[in-house]
Structures are given as C-alpha cells and as structure tokens.
Design a protein around this motif. Structure first.
Motif, short mmCIF file in Angstrom:
data_model
loop_
_atom_site.label_atom_id
_atom_site.label_comp_id
_atom_site.label_asym_id
_atom_site.label_seq_id
_atom_site.Cartn_x
_atom_site.Cartn_y
_atom_site.Cartn_z
N ARG A 371 0.86 -1.15 0.11
CA ARG A 371 0.08 0.01 -0.03
C ARG A 371 1.10 1.36 0.03
O ARG A 371 0.43 2.28 0.03
CB ARG A 371 -0.92 -0.06 1.27
CG ARG A 371 -2.03 -1.19 1.15
CD ARG A 371 -3.23 -0.99 2.14
NE ARG A 371 -2.49 -0.98 3.48
CZ ARG A 371 -2.61 -2.08 4.33
NH1 ARG A 371 -3.25 -3.31 3.69
NH2 ARG A 371 -2.20 -2.20 5.41
N GLY A 372 2.28 1.00 -0.09
CA GLY A 372 2.93 2.23 -0.22
C GLY A 372 3.69 2.65 0.96
O GLY A 372 4.40 3.71 0.99
N GLN A 373 3.59 1.94 2.12
CA GLN A 373 4.07 2.22 3.56
C GLN A 373 5.34 1.44 3.67
O GLN A 373 5.42 0.05 3.81
CB GLN A 373 3.15 2.11 4.49
CG GLN A 373 1.73 2.64 4.35
CD GLN A 373 0.69 2.72 5.31
OE1 GLN A 373 1.11 2.61 6.59
NE2 GLN A 373 -0.45 2.77 4.87
N THR A 374 6.34 2.00 4.20
CA THR A 374 7.45 1.23 4.64
C THR A 374 7.46 0.75 5.84
O THR A 374 6.81 1.44 6.94
CB THR A 374 8.59 2.22 4.83
OG1 THR A 374 9.26 2.81 3.50
CG2 THR A 374 10.06 1.46 5.35
N GLU A 400 5.61 5.13 -11.50
CA GLU A 400 5.27 6.58 -11.83
C GLU A 400 4.08 7.12 -11.20
O GLU A 400 3.70 8.18 -11.36
CB GLU A 400 5.76 6.73 -13.38
CG GLU A 400 7.14 6.47 -13.70
CD GLU A 400 7.38 6.76 -15.21
OE1 GLU A 400 6.11 6.74 -15.99
OE2 GLU A 400 8.70 6.69 -15.73
N ASP A 401 3.02 5.99 -11.46
CA ASP A 401 1.49 6.25 -11.12
C ASP A 401 1.46 6.40 -9.56
O ASP A 401 0.37 6.61 -9.27
CB ASP A 401 0.88 5.13 -11.70
CG ASP A 401 1.17 3.85 -11.25
OD1 ASP A 401 2.22 3.68 -10.36
OD2 ASP A 401 0.39 2.95 -11.18
N GLY A 402 2.62 6.50 -8.80
CA GLY A 402 2.54 6.84 -7.49
C GLY A 402 2.11 5.17 -6.76
O GLY A 402 1.78 5.52 -5.33
N ARG A 403 1.87 4.27 -7.09
CA ARG A 403 1.42 2.88 -6.69
C ARG A 403 2.80 2.09 -6.59
O ARG A 403 3.73 2.23 -7.43
CB ARG A 403 0.61 2.36 -7.45
CG ARG A 403 -1.10 3.24 -7.46
CD ARG A 403 -1.80 2.64 -8.46
NE ARG A 403 -2.30 1.42 -7.93
CZ ARG A 403 -3.25 0.74 -8.36
NH1 ARG A 403 -3.87 0.82 -9.41
NH2 ARG A 403 -3.64 -0.44 -7.76
#
Length: 812
Positions: A371-374, A400-403
C-alpha cells in the motif's frame, strides 16, 4: 610572443590561399569558391577568435598585392574579418562541435556560418567595387549574390575539411591509407559505370552534366564506411577535381558558356556538400547512439553483476517481491538461510516458500508495504532449521503512477544483538548495584574518616587551651597521635586496594621464619583481645613448615586484618588461630591458617557480599561495629597475589565464623633463613643537625611551621621559600647545605625547580616532600634529580635521620 607567431602564421596562410584562389576566376573575374573564408572560420573556431588580426593582415596584404586601393582594401578586409568573427561567434553561442558529430551542429553550421556569417563580407566587398566604380548600382544585387555564394561555398567545403581533421583526434595512418585505397577503387568503379551508362568518352567532348551525379555514390560510401572525416574529405577532393577543369575550360561542363558553368558547378557543389554533411552527421549520431546503447547495456549488465555481488556479500537476506508476492530476486544469503536453490524460489509465491506460521505473521506487513508504506518489525523466524530473532525491513518500490509495483525485503539476524542487549541490561543492573554499594561504602567511609579526624581536631583545640592541666594535655596529645595513625592506616588500605585492582602491586618474597610473623601478629593484637576479655590462642601443627617463602609484610597484613576482625566482632569467648600445611605437591607447599571466633556469625546474604570492596555485612547507620569494610577485600586480593586465598569456611548466625587463609609457602628447603625480622626503622629522635643550613620550599604555611619546628629543634638553620621561583632566587644569593622541596606548588612546582637547579649545575642534595604514597612517585622523583624522597605526613625521625645521613656522607 606565441600568440603573435600564430597571428603571423595565419596571415601568411591566408595570403597564400587567397593568392591561389585568385587564379580560379571565370565569368568575368568571378571565383566559384573562396577557400580563404573557410580557412579563416576554421582557424577562429579551433584556436579562438583572438587570432582575427591574422585574417585582417592576410586579407589586407592580398588586396594590396592584387592592386586594390588602400581604402577599398580596408573595406574588403573589414568585411572578410567581420565574416569570420560573426560566424565563429554564432557557432560558439550555439555550442558548436567542430567534429560534426551531431545533426544540430550541421544545421547550425549551414544556417549560421554559411548563410548568415558570410553576409558582412559580401556586403562590404560589393560596396568596395561600387565605390571603386567597377560596377554600377544596377549590378549591385547580382554582384552581391555571386560574392556571397562564393564565400558560402568556401566556408561550406573548406571549413568542415579543416575542422574534422584537426578536432577528430589523431588519425591511424595505416588504417587511413587502407581506407583511401578502398575509396579510390570504389570511386573508380562508380566513375567507369557512370561513363559507360551515359556513353561518355574520356575526352569529355560533349555536355556531360549527369557525370556530376557520380559524386553522390562516392560520398554516400565514404560517409557510411568511414564517417564524417572521409565524407568531407571526399567532398573537398571532388570540389577540387570539379572546379579546376571547369576553370580551365575542360571537363563535362566545357560545352556550356561561363555563367551556365558557374551556376551548375556551384549548385552541384552546394548540393554535394550539404548532402555529405547531413548524411555524415546523421550516421555519426546513429553510430554514437548505438555506442551509447551498447555502453549503457554493458553498464547495466555490469551494474546488475555488481548489485548481485554486493547483495551476496551482505550478511542480511535480500528479496524482491512483486504485487502478487512472487519472488523476483533473492541473494545468496537468502538461499543459505532457506537451504534452497534459486530455481526453488524465483517465481514462487511467498506462501509456497515460508512455513505457514511465518507466512501468517509476515503477510499483514507485506500487504501494508504494497500500500506504499515502509514497514519495520521484529519476529522469530525459522531458518537453518532453527528459530532466530530477525529484524525485517520492507521498502516499497513506487512506480510513476504513485502505486507500489513491488517491494524489497531485507531480513537481518539480530539474535546476537538481542543476547548482547540482555547482557548489557544485566551489566547495567550490576553496575547500578555496584554504584549503590559504592555510595553506601563511601557514606560509611566518610563516617570512619571523620570520626578520627574529629578527634584530631577536637583534641588539638584542647591542647591549644592553656587552662588544660599538664597531665590531661599528655593524654590529648596521645589521642591526637592515635587517631592520626588510624587515619593513616585507612588511607594505606585504600591505596593498597587501588594498586591491587590496577594490577600494579609488587611483592617482595623472601625466606621467612613462620614463628616470627606469628609472634609479631600476636604481640600486636594480644592487648586488644585482653581489653575485651577474649582468649587469643595460636596452635601450630607439626606439619607446618618452619621456613616459608613469601612476602612477610603482606602476610602479616593479611593476618592482622583477619584476626583483628575476629577480635573486633567477638564480644565474648575466644579467637583461635590454627596453622597447618594443607596440601603438598612435589615442589610447592600450601600454608593454611584457620581463624575461628565465637562472634555473632553471618547470614547467607551477608556472607555472599563479604569480600566485595564496596559492600559491608552491615551498611546501616545503626552498625554496632565500625570499620571501612576494606580489610577483608584487601586481604583476599593480597592472598591471591601470594598464591592462595581468604575464604569464609564456616559461619552461622549466633555460632561464630571460621575464616581460612591459604598462601604458597614456597620450596621444601628448610635451610638457614636469610630474612631478618621485619620492623620499622628506629630513628633517633635526638639526632642533631647543628649548623646545617636548610632551605624549605613549601607553599602551605602549616607545613612550613611543622617542618620548620622539627628542624629548629634539631639545631638546623631553616629558611623558607613559598614556591620554586623564589627558591631559585634564594639559592643564587645564599648558600644552603640541603633543600627540602615540595612537589606541588604554585608558579613553579618541585619538578620544574629541581630540573632548573640541576641544569644550572647545582650539586647539593635536594629531598622531595610529597603526599603521594605510590612507589611510582618515588621512582619519578629520583629520576628527576632528587636525592631522596620523604612521604607526608612527615615523620620527624625519618626527616632528621635522612638529613643527618646526607651530612655524614659529606654530601651537605
């Protein structure tokens, strides 16, 4: 000077080329190409615009040589010089590369240098002809055009030839010769095929304009086969071979009139030159792009190899997962941990590789990372067929799409770190406990020091009271001395313990009669036992050796501490000392001393802390017995140094205690003892120092008075200096027999003063006075130039005996 030489060389070259080009006139004095324009531009581009005076000088000389008026010559010179400067400046402004390796360099060269840069020369040159009267105003446009075109082709054909050969790097002449031969053969075949196709004779007897088209295959071949340099060289040579016969009235254009020949020739040269430049630049760009692609591919492969090498060298396992939690990359550490091969892991899902329990634990963290979280967490992970503590770090790979398009997982084994943290925690707790014990010890120590110190101060005040009777004054003086000695014993114990702890304690072993050591101890403690109503007995077993090899001073100190403790803590009953030989080896003997008392005994908790230097059995403020708590700790360490130990053999609350001392008694030899009974040196209190001149260098007034009184009473003549600098001045002006030097003083200390005196040649004795009791301090004093060393508090007998001995030896 160097720049001037370059300018003169350029002027000469420009003049020579202009003179030769002057011979190429056709159609009423018009030259189809003006090579000096190309020479001038190439020179300024390659070597800098600062060489423009060479162009101006060469052009002016040529114009005058050609018979032109000076004013007209200046105008033409101005035009040609401006042409070169403007064209070079425009190219520099656009970041021109003289090797023509880019298509934009070709484009900028044609438009800026050829078409725009040549305008000043054509304009001012035509204007000079108009002013001279050689043309009419109606002919201005036609003349300007022919002048401009001539300069354009001079720049277009000559400048690239010079610039590519100069800036393209050092040529490989062996390869160049081979390339030229190949190009000549190809051009020959093309020319023969063209002549045959157009049915042309070698004499060129009729119009053969199509023959000019044969240049294009040669240029295309040169550009594709050998690059920009060969293409422009072919164009340059083709221009020479086309212009020369045309000017002489021969060649394929010989049947045409002069203006037709000029127009066709210039059109052909322009088309060929521009085509060669564009084609060569495109090929160079493509070649460079292909090289860059190859280099980047090679660099990418090298980077992948380095990445693999680096990740394989990491002690942590590294893996990359896509959005479906499939393995896309793993390092060798991961393979070793999992005991699997790459084929068994890559492309597989996480749940297929991990145990079910481990998978359930890591799945929520993996989903959080996607989900994009470290995410960073600790867990117990099973690998190498065992469970280990690991730290997991998941880092998302954001597209590049932020996902997140995947994530990197780094797993580090922290099992040893965890163990170290536990050990550190225990060490901190132990240190805290030791600190607390030390604080309690220091509190008790403060009490033990302040008690005799208070007695010293109090009894000193009573002695100073003139109303105190004489018999009481003697008692008070004795009390001051007794408490002072007690303070000295406490300090000695602390110093001894610190030296043992630091590993700098030195022993002096010698053969010693056992009976003498025991006799000294009993004589010292017998009175103390009798005062408390205790029976002190010593029993020596038949197995005990008569002679022991040990340090008698330290063995006596151990016995005094342990037996003295037994007497101090026993209120009624007895203290029994039993001596025997505990065990025998082939070469060494172990002496065993059991000290049994009928005191209160110790609880288990008290017994475990008994020999710790900062822990006492009773640390409360209501202690029944005083003491610093250093005696047993120091005795145990001294016994260890003597090859034995001090242990609590037996104890129980209310039933007394038994301590056992063991030491290494040395060899079996029972020869005549070489050790003399230990005793303090007996100094004569009435030693006289009559007439001896003493300089006392001491900064403390009390010590000045005390030591001064000792010396005065012994008959010495005493002078006092407050610091080393004053002492140096006194020694220069007065004569002294001996100097007593304190070590720590303001302005100049004892070491500096002694060094200065010895350097100046002073030979009289200098005795150090110091409160430092360490052996190292005495060694340092003697090495620094002192003759002797007396420790504070100063013993009167030692002081007088030391000075008297120096006087007897004739040294003062």
């Amino acid at each position: 000077m160097r720049r001037l030489c370059w300018i003169l060389a350029l002027a000469l070259s420009y003049f020579t080329v202009s003179s030769l080009s002057y011979q190429l006139q056709i159609a009423g004095g018009v030259t189809p190409i003006w090579p000096p324009a190309g020479l001038a531009l190439a020179t300024l581009v390659l070597f800098g615009r600062g060489l423009w005076p060479g162009i101006a000088l060469g052009q002016l000389c040529f114009q005058l040589w050609a018979g032109d008026y000076f004013s007209n010559a200046l105008l033409v010179t101005l035009g040609n010089t401006l042409e070169s400067i403007v064209a070079a400046s425009l190219l520099c402004w656009k970041g021109f590369d003289p090797s023509f390796g880019r298509l934009k360099d070709c484009r900028n060269f044609v438009f800026l240098a050829c078409l725009i840069g040549t305008i000043p020369s054509a304009t001012l040159g035509t204007l000079s002809l108009l002013l001279k009267g050689k043309i009419y105003l109606t002919d201005f446009r036609h003349t300007w055009g022919t002048w401009w075109i001539s300069d354009v082709f001079g720049v277009l054909i000559v400048a690239p030839f010079i610039m590519t050969w100069w800036s393209g790097g050092k040529p490989n002449w062996r390869s160049a010769i081979s390339n030229v031969l190949e190009l000549v053969c190809v051009d020959g075949l093309i020319l023969f095929a063209g002549l045959f196709f157009f049915d042309l004779s070698l004499g060129f007897q009729k119009s053969s304009v199509p023959t000019l088209c044969l240049v294009f295959p040669s240029i295309i071949w040169a550009a594709f086969r050998f690059g920009v340099r060969s293409a422009v060289t072919t164009t340059f040579l083709a221009t020479i071979f086309a212009v020369t016969p045309t000017v002489l009235g021969a060649g394929p254009l010989s049947t045409l009139d002069e203006w037709e020949r000029l127009m066709i020739l210039e059109f052909a040269m322009g088309t060929v030159s521009i085509t060669a430049l564009i084609l060569a630049s495109l090929i160079a760009e493509r070649t460079k792009s292909e090289w860059l692609v190859k280099e980047r591919t090679r660099a990418l492969r090298q980077s992948e190899s380095q990445l693999k090498l680096i990740t394989d060298a990491l002690p942590s396992s590294v893996a990359y997962f896509d959005t479906e939690l499939r393995y896309q990359f793993v390092n060798s550490t991961y393979m070793k941990w999992r005991l699997k091969s790459v084929c068994e892991v890559l492309g597989k899902k996480l749940e297929e590789v991990l145990d079910e329990e481990d998978y359930r634990e890591v799945l929520p963290w993996a989903e959080k990372t996607l989900r994009g979280q470290t995410s960073t967490y600790e867990m117990r992970l099973r690998y190498w067929n065992q469970t280990r503590d690991v730290l997991v770090q998941n880092i998302p790979d954001i597209g590049e799409d932020g996902r997140a398009k995947g994530f990197i997982s780094v797993v580090t084994d922290i099992s040893e770190q965890k163990k170290a943290e536990i050990n550190l925690r225990k060490a901190i707790e132990s240190a805290d406990a030791a600190n607390a014990a030390k604080s309690a010890f220091l509190a008790n120590m403060s009490h033990e020091i302040r008690t005799p110190l208070g007695s010293v101060i109090g009894f000193s005040e009573l002695v100073a009271n003139q109303q105190v009777p004489e018999e009481e004054r003697d008692y008070y003086v004795a009390a001051v001395k007794r408490n002072g000695e007690l303070l000295s014993n406490i300090i000695n114990d602390i110093l001894d313990l610190s030296k043992v702890e630091a590993g700098k304690f030195e022993l002096e072993k010698m053969e010693t009669p056992l009976s003498e050591v025991l006799s000294d101890v009993t004589s010292m403690l017998q009175l103390q036992a009798q005062e408390k109503g205790l029976a002190l007995s010593v029993h020596i077993d038949e197995s005990a050796p008569r002679i022991i090899e040990t340090d008698p001073l330290r063995f006596r100190q151990i016995l005094l501490n342990v037996v003295g403790n037994a007497i101090k803590f026993t209120q009624r009953g007895s203290v029994d000392v039993s001596i025997s030989q505990s065990q025998t080896s082939l070469r060494r003997r172990i002496l065993k001393c059991d000290i049994k008392d009928t005191g209160p005994g110790l609880a288990v908790e008290q017994a475990t802390k008994l020999f710790q230097p900062f822990v006492q059995a009773d640390i409360s403020t209501k202690r029944t017995f005083g003491g610093t708590g250093l005696g047993l700790a120091l005795s145990k360490r001294l016994a260890n140094l003597l090859g034995g130990d001090v242990v609590l053999s037996e104890t129980a609350p209310g039933k007394g205690s038994t301590f056992t001392i063991t030491i290494d008694a040395g060899n079996r030899s029972e020869g005549v003892p070489t050790w003399h009974p230990f005793h303090k040196p007996s100094f004569e209190l009435d030693a006289r120092l009559d007439g001896i001149r003493v300089l006392l260098v001491e900064d403390t007034p009390d010590n000045q008075m005390l030591v001064g009184c000792y010396l005065d009473l012994a008959g010495a003549k005493v002078s006092v200096a407050d610091h080393g600098k004053e002492a140096l001045a006194r020694v220069e002006s007065e004569d002294f027999d001996v100097l007593l030097m304190d070590l720590q003083m303001p302005i100049m200390d004892g070491y500096e003063t002694t060094a200065a005196l010895r350097k100046s040649g002073y030979k009289k004795p200098i005795i150090a006075l110091t409160a430092h009791a360490m052996k190292e301090e005495r060694i340092r004093c003697l090495a620094s130039g002192f003759d002797d060393h007396i420790m504070k508090p100063v013993d009167r007998g030692i002081l007088l005996k030391t000075i008297a001995g120096l006087h007897r030896d004739g040294r003062c």
